[in-house]
Structures are given as structure tokens and as C-alpha cells.
Enzyme design. Structure first.
Site, short mmCIF file in Angstrom:
data_model
loop_
_atom_site.label_atom_id
_atom_site.label_comp_id
_atom_site.label_asym_id
_atom_site.label_seq_id
_atom_site.Cartn_x
_atom_site.Cartn_y
_atom_site.Cartn_z
N TYR A 142 0.82 -1.21 0.00
CA TYR A 142 0.00 0.00 0.00
C TYR A 142 0.86 1.26 0.00
O TYR A 142 0.47 2.28 -0.55
CB TYR A 142 -0.90 0.04 1.25
CG TYR A 142 -2.23 -0.62 1.09
CD1 TYR A 142 -2.34 -1.98 0.83
CD2 TYR A 142 -3.41 0.11 1.22
CE1 TYR A 142 -3.58 -2.59 0.70
CE2 TYR A 142 -4.65 -0.48 1.09
CZ TYR A 142 -4.73 -1.83 0.83
OH TYR A 142 -5.95 -2.42 0.70
N LYS A 189 2.75 -15.35 2.46
CA LYS A 189 3.02 -16.07 1.21
C LYS A 189 4.52 -16.33 1.20
O LYS A 189 5.25 -15.91 0.30
CB LYS A 189 2.53 -15.21 0.03
CG LYS A 189 2.55 -15.89 -1.31
CD LYS A 189 1.47 -16.94 -1.51
CE LYS A 189 1.65 -17.65 -2.83
NZ LYS A 189 0.77 -18.82 -2.99
N ASP A 221 -3.23 -18.22 0.10
CA ASP A 221 -4.19 -18.90 -0.79
C ASP A 221 -4.92 -20.01 -0.02
O ASP A 221 -6.15 -20.15 -0.09
CB ASP A 221 -3.52 -19.42 -2.06
CG ASP A 221 -2.22 -20.18 -1.80
OD1 ASP A 221 -1.73 -20.18 -0.65
OD2 ASP A 221 -1.68 -20.78 -2.76
N ASP A 245 -6.51 -6.87 4.04
CA ASP A 245 -7.63 -6.21 3.36
C ASP A 245 -8.53 -7.27 2.73
O ASP A 245 -9.76 -7.25 2.89
CB ASP A 245 -7.07 -5.26 2.29
CG ASP A 245 -8.18 -4.53 1.55
OD1 ASP A 245 -9.11 -4.07 2.22
OD2 ASP A 245 -8.12 -4.43 0.31
C1 IPM Z 1 -10.39 -0.94 3.95
C2 IPM Z 1 -10.63 -0.32 2.60
C3 IPM Z 1 -9.44 0.55 2.23
C4 IPM Z 1 -8.23 -0.36 2.14
C5 IPM Z 1 -9.64 1.39 0.95
C6 IPM Z 1 -10.88 2.24 1.02
C7 IPM Z 1 -8.43 2.22 0.65
O1 IPM Z 1 -10.89 -1.29 1.64
O2 IPM Z 1 -10.25 -0.17 4.93
O3 IPM Z 1 -10.35 -2.16 4.05
O4 IPM Z 1 -7.96 -0.94 1.07
O5 IPM Z 1 -7.52 -0.49 3.13
MN MN Z 2 -10.97 -3.32 2.42
#
Ligand code: IPM
Ligand code: MN
Length: 370
Positions: A142, A189, A221, A245
């Protein structure tokens, strides 16, 4: 207790659900003699409309000057199918996580007996599921370097992790496991990724300090599969940003609705509390959204303040309401209550003693709240 709370309603259903969250906080404040002060600020698509910036400086200032943040939702379909958009609502949340160093995202997932048949999964598989995901939130793919080659024909997103980043959330997850059912699953992973091998190595070393905690290692996975096959065998799940996520959305299906899942994003100084669902634009403004995830997030906020009795009261009453099927349309499309009614009924319950309430009467509309 006196606390200042920054409120960032955001987009779509964000404003409606945060309103219910505050309604409940106010009942708690009244009942226990606390003083919560709220300061509103813009984030996401709404902020882009207002100022061209999904996270205006003013919003960061409001957050920095608060004890905690209540966050609604972010995202607008307008931006979703435009990969060339330079400014996106989600940047507001990601920059806020970075600015406030929100490194640990805690997402509890549990099933409710009365909702077992609302899940797309078989009852016997999901019964008794009670797990919590510790998702690393400030690092990984990220936040690594990203970009395009000069000819725009290739792109990259780097995934990096340091031992320190892995350690701080891992310790938190081990401590949670110690106070729960003493099982921790690391999802990575490590058969492919170097960052995952660093995670595994670091977690193995930390595990020596927690001899009572049984540690399980799963490749992501396989974990995706095991979560559907045996969700009730998980206790604490520890994982990096991107895997967290994905598996947290997957886990939300187990409960029957993503509208039930709260989260806490713990920072070094300030922490943020938000439902895990998105802005759900299809029902925005219709008073149909499920506010339970936001209200449970307020429970997590109160716990974070050390107000355990208050948090427990919210949780028990939500259990009770769900047990009585006082739920929104995502959980029962034929017989449902509105978003604001969930807040109203819960407020009433929080003021009373649950066992004193004649629910048959409530259903008959004999109490003013219905
Ligand atoms: C979450 C959301 C966010 C992320 C987005 C909105 C950037 O999906 O908080 O899980 O990917 O972390
Ligand atoms: Mn999310």
C-alpha cells in the site's frame, strides 16, 4: 471522562451511520456521566468536491487535536472506473493512516446465533466463529514506492516491511491471543515473497516470548480456503496490509453481512474507529444502511478509552437486538427496521435494563420508539 472525538462522516452512507454512532455515544455519556465533544471534518469524495483535496490539512489538524476519530466511509463510484484519475477519495483514508501512523487494524468477526441462516455458508461450518484479524495498516504494498515506466507500458508497486513494523503489530496480536483462546495464525506467502519470509522469521522469534500461544502458519491462498471451510477454528489472525484487506472482506461474509463488522485502527497516539464496509452508494440517503458496524466500532473506541463497562453494555444490547431480529434490510429484506431506528431502539435499550423490556410490546408498536 472528557474526550474530544473527530468525526469524519465521509461519503455515501458514512454520514447516516456515523449519526447513529454518535447517538449511541451520547446515551452512554449521559448514563455514565462522560463528556464527549465532537468536531466534524471532511474527507473523501465530499472533500474533493469542497476543496479539491480528499484530505484537507484542516482535517488532519482536527484529527491531531482529538483523542480519537470516528470515521464513516469513503468512496464514490464516479472515481472507481477511471484509472487515470489523479485524485481519488481513497487517498484521503490512506494519507490519514500514514499521517497518524495507524499501524494496527483490528477487525473482529463473530457470528450471531439468530443470523446463522443469513450466511451463504452452511450453519454447521460457521457456528461459533469468533475470530479477530490483526492487519498491519501502515506498510507493505500500500505504501511502497509506486510508479510507471517512462513509456507508461509498465508499472510497479513495491512491497517493503521492516522488522520493527512487523514486531509492533505482532506483539499486539500475541497479547490478544493470550487473553483469548491462545491461538494465533500468521497468514503470509512465505513460499514466494521475501517480505513474507521476514514476517515468518520475526513472528517465530516473538512466539518464544508467548509459550502459551499456539502458532499456526498458513499461506494466504490456503488461508482463503480454510476461512470458508473452518472459520470457527481461527482465533487471532495476524497478517500484512494487503492480505488483511482481502481476508477481512472474505471473513465478513461468514457473519451474513459486512454491515456488522467494526474496526479499530490503532496509532502511536491517536486511534481511529470505523466500520469495515464501504460507502454503499446504492442506498445512501435512504435510511437503509446497517449502522451496527459503526456502533460496534464505538464500543471498540470506549474500550480503547478503558471504558469497559460502557463497551460491554453496547455489545450486549446489540447481541440482544440481533437476537430479536431488529435488523436492517441487508439482514432481513422482508422484515427490517431503518438505520435510524436501530440507533433509536439501541438508545432506548441502553437506558433501560434489557430484561425489563417487553419486546412483544415493542413489536406491536406499543413503545414510542417503534
Ligand atoms: C479498507 C478499505 C481501504 C483499504 C480502501 C478504502 C483504501 O478497503 O479499509 O479495508 O484498502 O484499506
Ligand atoms: Mn478493504
Amino acid at each position: 471522562m472528557k474526550k474530544k472525538i473527530a468525526v469524519l462522516p465521509g461519503d455515501g452512507i458514512g454520514p447516516e451511520v456515523t449519526k447513529q454512532g454518535i447517538k449511541v455515544l451520547e446515551v452512554i455519556a449521559e448514563r455514565f456521566g462522560h463528556d464527549f465533544e465532537y468536531e466534524y471534518a471532511s474527507v473523501g469524495a465530499v472533500a474533493i468536491e469542497e476543496s479539491g483535496d480528499p484530505l484537507p490539512e484542516k482535517t488532519v489538524d482536527v484529527c491531531m487535536n482529538s483523542d480519537a476519530i470516528l470515521f464513516g466511509a469513503i468512496g464514490d463510484p464516479k472515481y472507481d472506473n477511471d484509472p487515470s484519475a489523479k485524485i481519488r477519495p481513497e487517498q484521503g483514508l490512506l494519507r490519514l493512516r500514514k499521517a497518524l501512523k495507524l499501524y494496527a487494524n483490528i477487525r473482529p468477526v463473530k457470528t450471531y446465533a439468530s443470523l446463522l441462516n443469513r450466511s451463504p455458508l452452511k450453519r454447521e461450518r460457521i457456528e461459533g466463529t469468533d475470530l479477530v484479524i490483526y492487519r498491519e495498516l501502515a506498510g507493505g504494498i500500500y505504501f511502497g514506492e509506486k510508479g510507471r515506466s517512462e513509456d507508461e507500458k509498465s508499472a510497479y508497486d513495491h512491497c517493503t516491511y521492516s522488522v520493527e513494523e512487523i514486531e509492533r503489530i505482532s506483539k499486539m496480536a500475541f497479547e490478544a491471543a493470550e487473553s483469548r483462546r491462545k491461538k494465533l495464525t500468521l497468514i503470509d506467502k512465505a513460499n514466494v515473497l521475501e517480505t513474507s519470509r521476514l514476517w515468518r522469521q520475526t513472528v517465530q522469534a516473538i512466539s518464544e516470548n508467548y509459550p502459551d500461544v499456539e502458532v499456526e502458519y498458513l499461506f494466504v491462498d490456503n488461508a482463503a480456503m480454510q476461512l470458508i471451510l473452518r472459520p470457527n477454528k481461527f482465533d487471532v489472525i495476524l497478517t500484512e496490509n494487503m492480505f488483511g484487506d482481502i481476508i477481512s472482506d472474505e471473513s465478513s461474509v461468514i457473519t451474513g453481512s459486512i454491515g456488522l463488522l467494526p474496526s479499530a485502527s490503532i496509532g502511536e497516539e491517536i486511534s481511529l474507529f470505523e466500520p469495515i464496509h464501504g460507502s454503499y452508494p446504492q442506498v445512501a440517503g435512504k435510511d437503509l444502511a446497517n449502522p451496527i458496524a459503526t456502533i460496534l466500532s464505538m464500543g471498540m473506541m470506549l474500550e480503547h478509552f478503558g471504558l469497559y463497562e460502557e463497551a460491554e453494555l453496547i455489545n450486549t444490547n446489540i447481541d440482544f437486538m440481533i437476537g430479536k431480529e431488529l435488523v436492517t434490510q441487508d439482514l432481513n429484506s422482508r422484515n427490517f427496521v431503518s438505520c435510524s431506528k436501530v440507533g433509536d431502539i439501541l438508545s432506548l435499550l441502553l437506558d433501560l435494563n434489557v430484561s425489563d423490556v417487553q419486546f412483544e410490546n415493542m413489536f406491536e408498536g406499543k413503545l414510542p420508539v417503534i
